[in-house]
Scaffold this motif. Structure first.
Motif, PDB file in Angstrom:
ATOM      1  N   GLY A   1       4.865  -8.484  -1.216  1.00 46.55           N
ATOM      2  CA  GLY A   1       4.414  -7.366  -2.019  1.00 46.55           C
ATOM      3  C   GLY A   1       5.217  -7.259  -3.544  1.00 46.55           C
ATOM      4  O   GLY A   1       4.545  -7.052  -4.370  1.00 46.55           O
TER       5      GLY A   1
ATOM      6  N   VAL B   1       1.633  -0.575  -5.341  1.00 48.33           N
ATOM      7  CA  VAL B   1       1.567  -0.665  -3.918  1.00 48.33           C
ATOM      8  C   VAL B   1       0.924   0.646  -3.481  1.00 48.33           C
ATOM      9  O   VAL B   1       1.487   1.327  -3.969  1.00 48.33           O
ATOM     10  CB  VAL B   1       2.708  -0.946  -3.386  1.00 48.33           C
ATOM     11  N   ASP B   2      -0.053   0.647  -2.598  1.00 47.83           N
ATOM     12  CA  ASP B   2      -0.591   1.744  -1.968  1.00 47.83           C
ATOM     13  C   ASP B   2      -1.082   1.383  -0.571  1.00 47.83           C
ATOM     14  O   ASP B   2      -1.981   0.540  -0.199  1.00 47.83           O
ATOM     15  CB  ASP B   2      -1.599   2.285  -2.747  1.00 47.83           C
ATOM     16  N   LEU B   3      -0.155   1.743   0.579  1.00 45.91           N
ATOM     17  CA  LEU B   3      -0.313   1.376   1.761  1.00 45.91           C
ATOM     18  C   LEU B   3      -1.545   2.272   2.551  1.00 45.91           C
ATOM     19  O   LEU B   3      -1.910   1.832   3.521  1.00 45.91           O
ATOM     20  CB  LEU B   3       0.964   1.571   2.566  1.00 45.91           C
ATOM     21  N   ASP B   4      -1.975   3.318   1.833  1.00 48.12           N
ATOM     22  CA  ASP B   4      -3.016   4.309   2.659  1.00 48.12           C
ATOM     23  C   ASP B   4      -4.411   3.751   2.222  1.00 48.12           C
ATOM     24  O   ASP B   4      -5.238   3.593   2.813  1.00 48.12           O
ATOM     25  CB  ASP B   4      -2.529   5.538   2.526  1.00 48.12           C
TER      26      ASP B   4
ATOM     27  N   ARG C   1      -0.727  -6.657   4.301  1.00 49.97           N
ATOM     28  CA  ARG C   1      -0.920  -6.617   5.708  1.00 49.97           C
ATOM     29  C   ARG C   1      -0.229  -7.783   6.616  1.00 49.97           C
ATOM     30  O   ARG C   1      -1.369  -8.850   6.316  1.00 49.97           O
ATOM     31  CB  ARG C   1      -2.086  -6.220   6.487  1.00 49.97           C
TER      32      ARG C   1
ATOM     33  N   ALA D   1      -2.229  -3.512  -0.907  1.00 47.80           N
ATOM     34  CA  ALA D   1      -1.390  -3.649   0.077  1.00 47.80           C
ATOM     35  C   ALA D   1      -1.173  -5.082   0.725  1.00 47.80           C
ATOM     36  O   ALA D   1      -2.249  -5.871   0.985  1.00 47.80           O
ATOM     37  CB  ALA D   1      -1.692  -2.477   0.981  1.00 47.80           C
TER      38      ALA D   1
ATOM     39  N   THR E   1      -4.464  -0.871  -7.022  1.00 42.61           N
ATOM     40  CA  THR E   1      -3.460  -1.000  -6.131  1.00 42.61           C
ATOM     41  C   THR E   1      -3.681  -1.947  -4.940  1.00 42.61           C
ATOM     42  O   THR E   1      -5.026  -2.570  -4.920  1.00 42.61           O
ATOM     43  CB  THR E   1      -3.312   0.421  -5.569  1.00 42.61           C
TER      44      THR E   1
ATOM     45  N   GLU F   1      -6.537  -5.505  -0.554  1.00 42.56           N
ATOM     46  CA  GLU F   1      -5.579  -5.838   0.474  1.00 42.56           C
ATOM     47  C   GLU F   1      -5.795  -7.366   0.699  1.00 42.56           C
ATOM     48  O   GLU F   1      -6.645  -8.048   0.777  1.00 42.56           O
ATOM     49  CB  GLU F   1      -6.282  -5.044   1.905  1.00 42.56           C
TER      50      GLU F   1
ATOM     51  N   PRO G   1      -5.526   1.283  -0.449  1.00 44.42           N
ATOM     52  CA  PRO G   1      -5.450   0.282  -1.605  1.00 44.42           C
ATOM     53  C   PRO G   1      -6.689   0.010  -2.092  1.00 44.42           C
ATOM     54  O   PRO G   1      -7.766  -0.046  -1.090  1.00 44.42           O
ATOM     55  CB  PRO G   1      -4.656  -0.846  -0.951  1.00 44.42           C
TER      56      PRO G   1
END
Ligand code: ATP
Ligand code: MG
Length: 392
Positions: free
Chosen positions: A122, A133-136, A102, A100, A98, A141, A138
Motif C-alpha cells: 500500500g 487508501v480506502d479500505l471500506d 487485499r 485497497a 482510492t 482493489e 475503494p
C-alpha cells in the motif's frame, strides 16, 4: 490465471479425484494452445499459459464446469518487492482516486503476515501513484495471494459456471429434440458432473433434415462445456408410421416417447452411459402429466433424469438464452413428434392399450434395428477450432 473451485472444495478426502478430473478438463479445453502449466493450490488451480492467448483462454476458462471464479492473474516471484511492483503496474492509469490492497497467505510460514504485506505494498503504491487508501469503499482493489512458491496478483473477478467437473459423476445419454428444453437439461446435468452423449430422433424420411441440423448446432454450442461431444441420429419416421399403423391413435405421442426411451436405453448401455436425460417439465404439455411421465419412465431400465421437472418455461427460456442455444431451438423444423400424432393427445395413457400397440410393432426386433441405424456425428471439434480462430 487463477481458477477458484466451488463445490469441489466441500468434498471430503475424495476431493483429489475431483481436482484430477478438473485438471484433465482444463487441459482438454486448452488442448490447441500449446503447453500449459497447472499448479493445484488447495481449492485454487493456477493455469500458467503463454500471454499471447490470454483473452481466448480467459473466455474458455469461464466455461470450465467446476470453476466458480476466474481471476486474470499474474504470477510473481515470492518477494514483497515483486508484489509492490506488480501492484503499481496493475493500478497505474486506472480510473479512480482510492485503492485497497487485499492480501492473504496460503503459505502461513512466509516471512510477512498478510497485514504486513498489504501495508508495505500500500505504501509503495501511495508513493508511486497519486492514490489514497480506502479500505471500506475503494475505487480500485488489488488482490495478492501468497502461495507455496509464488504470489498471485489480480484486480478482476469473473464468474464461471460452478458445479462439479464433467466426468466426476459418470456418463449420461441426453434425448435431444432440437427444442428449447433438452439442451438446458443437458447443461444442468453436466453441471452435476455428468459427461453427456446425445441422441436425436428425426422423422426421416418423412421430414426434412432441419431438426438434425438443429440438434447438431445445439450440441456444438454445448460442447464448450465438455469437449468431444457425440451425437447419435436415429431415423425414426418408419417406426413412427408402424406405431400409427398399429392404431396408436391418441396414444401416438406416448408410444413414440416410450419407443425413444427403449432405443435410448439400449444405446446408452452399448455406449456405457448410466442414465438417460430428458427436458421434460411437469405439466408443460399433455405428454408431461405426472401419469404420462410415469408411463414413459417405465420403458427405461436406466434411471431417467429430468433436471427441468420443476422449472417454469420462462426460467428454461432464460437459461437457454444465456447458454446460446435458444436461437437455434426456435428455428423452424418439422417436429417428428407431431408427424403422425392425433390432435387429441391423451393426458392419462392407458397402459393396456399401449401394450397392445407395442405388441403389434414387435419391440424386441424393432429396438435393436433402430439402435443399429443410429448414425454418429461429432459436432464439437470443428467448431472448437473455428471458435478459437475467432477469439484469438
Ligand atoms: P424440448 O424443447 O426439449 O423439445 P418440449 O417441451 O418440446 O421439450 P416434448 O417435445 O414433449 O417437450 O419432449 C419432451 C422431451 O422428450 C424432450 O425434452 C426430449 O428430451 C425428448 N424428446 C422429444 N422429442 C425428441 C426427439 N425427436 N429426439 C430426441 N428426444 C426427444
Ligand atoms: Mg419438443
Amino acid at each position: 490465471m487463477l481458477l477458484k473451485l466451488g463445490e469441489i472444495v466441500l468434498r471430503g478426502r475424495n476431493r483429489w479425484r475431483f481436482y484430477a478430473q478438473l485438471q484433465r478438463n482444463v487441459k482438454r479445453a486448452f488442448r490447441d494452445v500449446g503447453p500449459l502449466e497447472l499448479r493445484q493450490r488447495g481449492g485454487v488451480l493456477a493455469v500458467l499459459a503463454p500471454d499471447e492467448h490470454a483473452d481466448a483462454l480467459l473466455a474458455r476458462a469461464r466455461d470450465v464446469i467446476g470453476v466458480n471464479v476466474v481471476h486474470p492473474a499474474r504470477v510473481l516471484e515470492k518477494t514483497p518487492e515483486a508484489a509492490a511492483a506488480a501492484a503499481i503496474q496493475l493500478l497505474r492509469d486506472r480510473p479512480g482516486r482510492t485503492f485497497a490492497v487485499r492480501a492473504r497467505r496460503r503459505d502461513k510460514q512466509w516471512a510477512l503476515t498478510s497485514h504486513e504485506l498489504a501495508a508495505l505494498v500500500g505504501r509503495a503504491v501511495q508513493d508511486e501513484l497519486d492514490l489514497d487508501v480506502d479500505l471500506d469503499e475503494p475505487d480500485l482493489e488489488i488482490h495478492l495471494e501468497v502461495d507455496r512458491s509464488e504470489i498471485f496478483a489480480y484486480t478482476e473477478k469473473l464468474p464461471g459456471p460452478g458445479g462439479l467437473p464433467v466426468g466426476t459423476s459418470g456418463r449420461a445419454l441426453v434425448l435431444l429434440s432440437g427444442g428449447i428444453d433438452s439442451p438446458v437439461a443437458a447443461f444442468r446435468v453436466m453441471k452435476r458432473g455428468l459427461r453427456c452423449d446425445f441422441v436425436h430422433f428425426s422423422g426421416r424420411p418423412f421430414t426434412g433434415p432441419e431438426s438434425i441440423y438443429k440438434a447438431y448446432a445445439q450440441v456444438a454450442r454445448l460442447d464448450r462445456f465438455q469437449g468431444g461431444s457425440r451425437l447419435f441420429v436415429v431415423p425414426f419416421g418408419h417406426a413412427q408410421r408402424e406405431l400409427a399403423t398399429a392404431r396408436a391413435g391418441r396414444l401416438q405421442v406416448l408410444a413414440q416417447r416410450r419407443l425413444m426411451v427403449h432405443v435410448a436405453a439400449a444405446l446408452a448401455e452399448r455406449e456405457d452411459a448410466q442414465a438417460l436425460v430428458t427436458g421434460d417439465a411437469l405439466g408443460q404439455v399433455s405428454s408431461q402429466t405426472l401419469h404420462n411421465l410415469a408411463v414413459v419412465e417405465e420403458a427405461s431400465p436406466l434411471p431417467l433424469l429430468r433436471p427441468l421437472l420443476a422449472w417454469d418455461k420462462s426460467e428454461i427460456v432464460r437459461e437457454a438464452e444465456s447458454l446460446g442455444t435458444l436461437d437455434v431451438s426456435t428455428l423452424p423444423a418439422d417436429d417428428c413428434c407431431t408427424l403422425f400424432a392425433s390432435p387429441l393427445a391423451e393426458t392419462r395413457a392407458d397402459r393396456r392399450k399401449l401394450q397392445r400397440v407395442e405388441g403389434l410393432v414387435e419391440l424386441p426386433a424393432l429396438v435393436p434395428r433402430l439402435v443399429a441405424s443410429a448414425e454418429l456425428v461429432r459436432p464439437g471439434s470443428p467448431r472448437r477450432t473455428a471458435e478459437t480462430a475467432e477469439r484469438v
